[in-house]
Design a protein around this motif. Sequence first.
Motif: not given
Length: 133
Positions: A87-97, A114-120
């Motif tokens: 499984r590839r982790s999605p590339v994010r331009d932010y740190v979820q924490a 889990g994944t942070v909702p897009t609205t947040i």
Amino acid sequence: MIQQTPPASAAAPLPVGKLLAWAEAHDIKAVARKGAQARDLLRELRGLYAQDEQLAEAEAEEQRLLQQLEEVRGLQKRLRPRAARTRRSPVRDYVQADVRSWARAAGLSVPATGTVPTTIVDAWRAAQAGGAQ
């Protein structure tokens, strides 16, 4: 009783080699030429026949080899271990924490895992862009 000679068509077949030798040795040049042409045509036909036989043998060999190749590939497929799916982790331009911390500080409800909702994430980006000005 008188015996009649059977017509030429009913006589025993004349061997081709004997007929060609007769024609090529004939005194009439047109007959000799036709005999030579017939011999050349027969030689050409023999060559074409041999090529056709070789082609048929090659095609049969091809089919045999294709069948054998199919069997080998099936064996390889059965014996080869299955590759583990990664499984590839999605590339994010932010740190979820960081986004979770910001959301909690802003009074927003955010899941702990889990994944942070897009609205947040969108609200966090807007706040980051507003704070940078």
